[in-house]
Design a protein around this motif. Structure first.
Motif, PDB file in Angstrom:
ATOM      1  N   ARG A  19       0.871  -1.195   0.125  1.00  0.00           N
ATOM      2  CA  ARG A  19       0.079  -0.028  -0.061  1.00  0.00           C
ATOM      3  C   ARG A  19       1.007   1.396   0.021  1.00  0.00           C
ATOM      4  O   ARG A  19       0.559   2.310  -0.846  1.00  0.00           O
ATOM      5  N   ARG A  20       1.984   1.057   0.868  1.00  0.00           N
ATOM      6  CA  ARG A  20       2.771   2.495   0.960  1.00  0.00           C
ATOM      7  C   ARG A  20       3.586   2.389  -0.496  1.00  0.00           C
ATOM      8  O   ARG A  20       3.653   3.683  -1.022  1.00  0.00           O
ATOM      9  N   ALA A  21       3.905   1.505  -1.128  1.00  0.00           N
ATOM     10  CA  ALA A  21       4.549   1.648  -2.427  1.00  0.00           C
ATOM     11  C   ALA A  21       3.490   2.185  -3.628  1.00  0.00           C
ATOM     12  O   ALA A  21       3.857   2.911  -4.275  1.00  0.00           O
ATOM     13  N   CYS A  22       2.248   1.841  -3.342  1.00  0.00           N
ATOM     14  CA  CYS A  22       1.036   2.429  -4.117  1.00  0.00           C
ATOM     15  C   CYS A  22       0.970   4.025  -3.910  1.00  0.00           C
ATOM     16  O   CYS A  22       0.713   4.481  -5.029  1.00  0.00           O
ATOM     17  N   GLU A  48      11.005   0.395   6.506  1.00  0.00           N
ATOM     18  CA  GLU A  48      10.506  -1.176   6.402  1.00  0.00           C
ATOM     19  C   GLU A  48      10.699  -1.940   5.266  1.00  0.00           C
ATOM     20  O   GLU A  48      10.907  -3.161   5.447  1.00  0.00           O
ATOM     21  N   ASP A  49      10.785  -1.382   4.040  1.00  0.00           N
ATOM     22  CA  ASP A  49      10.550  -2.194   2.882  1.00  0.00           C
ATOM     23  C   ASP A  49      11.306  -1.322   1.850  1.00  0.00           C
ATOM     24  O   ASP A  49      10.710  -0.239   1.519  1.00  0.00           O
ATOM     25  N   THR A  50      12.486  -2.013   1.152  1.00  0.00           N
ATOM     26  CA  THR A  50      13.055  -1.106   0.172  1.00  0.00           C
ATOM     27  C   THR A  50      12.310  -1.102  -1.166  1.00  0.00           C
ATOM     28  O   THR A  50      12.529  -0.140  -2.148  1.00  0.00           O
ATOM     29  N   ALA A  51      11.189  -1.819  -1.463  1.00  0.00           N
ATOM     30  CA  ALA A  51      10.340  -2.039  -2.561  1.00  0.00           C
ATOM     31  C   ALA A  51       9.484  -0.423  -2.542  1.00  0.00           C
ATOM     32  O   ALA A  51       9.443   0.165  -3.563  1.00  0.00           O
ATOM     33  N   VAL A  52       9.320   0.040  -1.270  1.00  0.00           N
ATOM     34  CA  VAL A  52       8.656   1.195  -1.152  1.00  0.00           C
ATOM     35  C   VAL A  52       9.540   2.259  -1.642  1.00  0.00           C
ATOM     36  O   VAL A  52       9.173   3.145  -2.433  1.00  0.00           O
ATOM     37  N   THR A  53      10.898   2.246  -1.337  1.00  0.00           N
ATOM     38  CA  THR A  53      11.873   3.184  -1.617  1.00  0.00           C
ATOM     39  C   THR A  53      11.989   3.103  -3.285  1.00  0.00           C
ATOM     40  O   THR A  53      12.023   4.092  -3.888  1.00  0.00           O
ATOM     41  N   ARG A  54      12.398   2.110  -3.532  1.00  0.00           N
ATOM     42  CA  ARG A  54      12.417   1.915  -5.311  1.00  0.00           C
ATOM     43  C   ARG A  54      11.396   2.416  -5.882  1.00  0.00           C
ATOM     44  O   ARG A  54      11.565   3.134  -7.085  1.00  0.00           O
ATOM     45  N   GLN A  55      10.096   1.952  -5.777  1.00  0.00           N
ATOM     46  CA  GLN A  55       8.906   2.531  -6.632  1.00  0.00           C
ATOM     47  C   GLN A  55       8.491   3.798  -6.493  1.00  0.00           C
ATOM     48  O   GLN A  55       8.172   4.495  -7.414  1.00  0.00           O
ATOM     49  N   THR A  56       8.879   4.369  -5.386  1.00  0.00           N
ATOM     50  CA  THR A  56       8.622   5.781  -5.079  1.00  0.00           C
ATOM     51  C   THR A  56       9.675   6.771  -5.893  1.00  0.00           C
ATOM     52  O   THR A  56       9.342   7.734  -6.644  1.00  0.00           O
ATOM     53  N   TRP A  86      18.785   1.501  -3.517  1.00  0.00           N
ATOM     54  CA  TRP A  86      17.447   1.439  -4.078  1.00  0.00           C
ATOM     55  C   TRP A  86      16.830   2.484  -4.798  1.00  0.00           C
ATOM     56  O   TRP A  86      16.107   2.498  -5.759  1.00  0.00           O
ATOM     57  N   LEU A  87      17.211   3.605  -4.124  1.00  0.00           N
ATOM     58  CA  LEU A  87      16.947   4.837  -4.862  1.00  0.00           C
ATOM     59  C   LEU A  87      17.544   5.042  -6.222  1.00  0.00           C
ATOM     60  O   LEU A  87      16.914   5.450  -7.265  1.00  0.00           O
ATOM     61  N   GLN A  88      18.978   4.673  -6.286  1.00  0.00           N
ATOM     62  CA  GLN A  88      19.600   4.824  -7.519  1.00  0.00           C
ATOM     63  C   GLN A  88      18.791   3.704  -8.515  1.00  0.00           C
ATOM     64  O   GLN A  88      18.455   3.927  -9.660  1.00  0.00           O
ATOM     65  N   THR A  89      18.331   2.325  -8.008  1.00  0.00           N
ATOM     66  CA  THR A  89      17.766   1.591  -8.629  1.00  0.00           C
ATOM     67  C   THR A  89      16.443   2.078  -9.512  1.00  0.00           C
ATOM     68  O   THR A  89      15.958   1.989 -10.557  1.00  0.00           O
TER      69      THR A  89
END
Length: 135
Positions: A19-22, A48-56, A86-89
């Motif tokens: 949800r946070r990534a969305c 909490e989760d690198t997917a949130v960082t990456r997708q944002t 993850w920001l770079q990705t």
């Protein structure tokens, strides 16, 4: 504030990483709105989760405005090594299939003159990523 923006802001602290990534993707186009910018910076530095960082980061880079890239630059300046990776990705993900007019290097050039030192430093790092990958 529109009801959609208010609802997204309320979800920015959801216990669900998905949800946070969305929310990060949903808020990216509101990067110039102070309340959204604050939430987006928190999502870029999600503990909490690198997917949130990456997708944002990807969503903000895709938007590509000075306001959007400024948030990524601030996050880069504050990030630990893992978050920075993850920001770079996320930035690279946006650049793989750039939309019309997406020019991260040009925006970072503008941010190099930002009054805030952390923004200038983060923008320099992002510029190095872009040049280093040939974008």
């Amino acid at each position: 504030m529109t009801s959609g923006l208010g609802a997204a802001l309320a979800e920015a602290s959801s216990p669900s990483w998905a949800r946070r990534a969305c929310v990060g993707r949903d808020l990216a186009s509101f990067a110039e709105v102070p309340e959204a910018a604050e939430a987006l910076l928190g999502l870029l530095l999600d503990a909490e989760d690198t997917a949130v960082t990456r997708q944002t980061a990807e969503a903000l880079a895709w938007v590509g405005t000075v306001a959007a890239m400024r948030l990524i630059a601030l996050a880069v300046a504050e990030a630990d090594d893992d978050q920075a990776d993850w920001l770079q990705t996320g930035v690279h993900d946006a650049l793989v299939d750039p939309g019309d007019g997406l020019d991260v290097a040009a925006v970072c050039g503008k941010l190099a003159r930002d009054p805030e030192e952390a923004v200038r430093r983060g923008a320099a790092d992002i510029s190095a990523w872009v040049v280093g990958k040939g974008f």
